[in-house]
Design a protein around this motif. Structure first.
Motif, PDB file in Angstrom:
ATOM      1  N   UNK A   1       0.863  -1.186   0.000  1.00 53.21           N
ATOM      2  CA  UNK A   1       0.000   0.000   0.000  1.00 53.21           C
ATOM      3  C   UNK A   1       0.898   1.235   0.000  1.00 53.21           C
ATOM      4  N   UNK A   2       0.552   2.232  -0.797  1.00 59.13           N
ATOM      5  CA  UNK A   2       1.275   3.505  -0.812  1.00 59.13           C
ATOM      6  C   UNK A   2       0.393   4.569  -0.166  1.00 59.13           C
TER       7      UNK A   2
ATOM      8  N   UNK B   1      -3.029   6.069  -1.774  1.00 52.94           N
ATOM      9  CA  UNK B   1      -3.002   6.513  -3.168  1.00 52.94           C
ATOM     10  C   UNK B   1      -2.553   5.404  -4.115  1.00 52.94           C
ATOM     11  N   UNK B   2      -2.096   4.285  -3.559  1.00 52.80           N
ATOM     12  CA  UNK B   2      -1.637   3.186  -4.411  1.00 52.80           C
ATOM     13  C   UNK B   2      -1.779   1.858  -3.706  1.00 52.80           C
TER      14      UNK B   2
ATOM     15  N   UNK C   1       3.067   9.406  -4.902  1.00 53.84           N
ATOM     16  CA  UNK C   1       3.927   8.616  -4.017  1.00 53.84           C
ATOM     17  C   UNK C   1       5.083   9.439  -3.459  1.00 53.84           C
ATOM     18  N   UNK C   2       5.488  10.494  -4.150  1.00 54.13           N
ATOM     19  CA  UNK C   2       6.654  11.272  -3.715  1.00 54.13           C
ATOM     20  C   UNK C   2       6.404  11.896  -2.341  1.00 54.13           C
TER      21      UNK C   2
ATOM     22  N   UNK D   1      13.571   5.651  -6.332  1.00 57.49           N
ATOM     23  CA  UNK D   1      13.325   6.490  -7.508  1.00 57.49           C
ATOM     24  C   UNK D   1      11.986   7.221  -7.427  1.00 57.49           C
ATOM     25  N   UNK D   2      11.020   6.610  -6.755  1.00 55.41           N
ATOM     26  CA  UNK D   2       9.691   7.209  -6.655  1.00 55.41           C
ATOM     27  C   UNK D   2       9.617   8.311  -5.604  1.00 55.41           C
TER      28      UNK D   2
END
Length: 294
Positions: free
Chosen positions: A33-34, A42-43, A67-68, A94-95
């Motif tokens: 889960x994000x 959100x994800x 996600x940032x 990277x995200x």
């Protein structure tokens, strides 16, 4: 310490991870889960089969730019190596993820592990969040990985007069979470065509020597096996230490006709009663091996 929002997200991730049961092997079933920087979901994603995106990548894909600055909540430590797919810890970096909440560390991690690499990049990492709950899904895979033989479930119906319909129903319910189903003379995928064929093959027929056969199953990609019925009872009884879980369907009887159920051998040596699930026509008795003392 994980927040209430993160604990709720971990339980959502555990639920998602179960969607991969029966198809991910030899990879583990994982959910992710994000949460964005405000704590909103959100994800979400899970891993379906080897060769496809891992749970973290699927969740990040859903989240996108949200996600940032956010948090990734994942049931198993993000992988730290480049295999068939990219390293998940690098995808999180990277995200722009700033915090990662992990339930269980991965015993197959290479090098220092994904958690250590995330920390080295300045990402806050918390581990050991709701591990017992995560093991309700991940436990069989972990057990198989540590000993290099599949987690073996044996199921049968205790009713000589009318066991076939009950056993077919029970098998149908169980097979979707296992890699292989072993019946009288057949070996087939629990989810037909569910695994990636380049990473999973069916083993040869079971011989009387169970241990080498289980090792061969592990080598060909299986992590969970369902043995159905009494056809292999001799082999399973002789190698009962290879059986991890037993699920027995006991047909309901009238209040004055329960002698057969009461005298049934429902607790083989080395097992304990773990759960009883009453149904409309039968009662499911689940036995497992006792957990080792801490």
């Amino acid at each position: 310490m994980a927040s209430a929002v993160e604990l709720a997200a971990m339980r959502q991730a555990i639920t998602l991870s179960s969607f991969g049961l029966g198809t991910t092997s030899p990879n583990p079933p994982v959910g992710c889960i994000i949460l964005d920087r405000h704590g909103d979901v959100v994800g979400a994603g899970y891993h379906r089969r080897k060769g496809e995106a891992h749970a973290e990548v699927n969740a990040l894909s859903t989240a996108g730019a949200a996600a940032r600055g956010g948090t990734a909540v994942v049931t198993l430590e993000p992988c730290n190596h480049i295999g068939v797919t990219p390293a998940c810890r690098q995808e999180l970096i990277n995200a722009g993820i700033t915090r990662v909440v992990i339930s269980v560390l991965d015993p197959t991690s290479r090098g220092d592990g994904g958690a250590a690499m995330l920390t080295a990049h300045g990402i806050e990492v918390e581990t050991n969040v709701l591990p017992d709950e995560t093991l309700t899904v991940l436990g069989p895979w972990l057990a198989a990985t540590r000993r290099r033989r599949p987690y073996l479930i044996w199921t049968y119906a205790y009713d000589n007069q009318d066991s076939q319909p009950v056993n077919e129903q029970l098998t149908a319910e169980l097979r979707c979470r296992t890699d292989l189903v072993l019946s009288d003379k057949t070996i087939e995928e629990g989810v037909p065509g569910g695994h990636a064929p380049e990473h999973f093959t069916l083993p040869d027929d079971l011989s009387t020597d169970l241990r080498p056969w289980l090792s061969a199953c592990y080598a060909t990609g299986s992590r969970t096996i369902l043995a159905v019925g009494a056809d292999h009872s001799g082999t399973l009884h002789d190698n009962s230490d290879c059986v991890d879980e037993i699920l027995i369907a006991v047909k309901r009887t009238p209040p004055t006709g329960s002698l057969a159920a009461a005298t049934a051998d429902l607790t083989p040596a080395g097992f304990e009663l773990a759960e009883i699930l009453p149904g409309s026509t039968d009662v499911r008795v689940r036995l497992r091996r006792p957990k080792p003392s801490p």
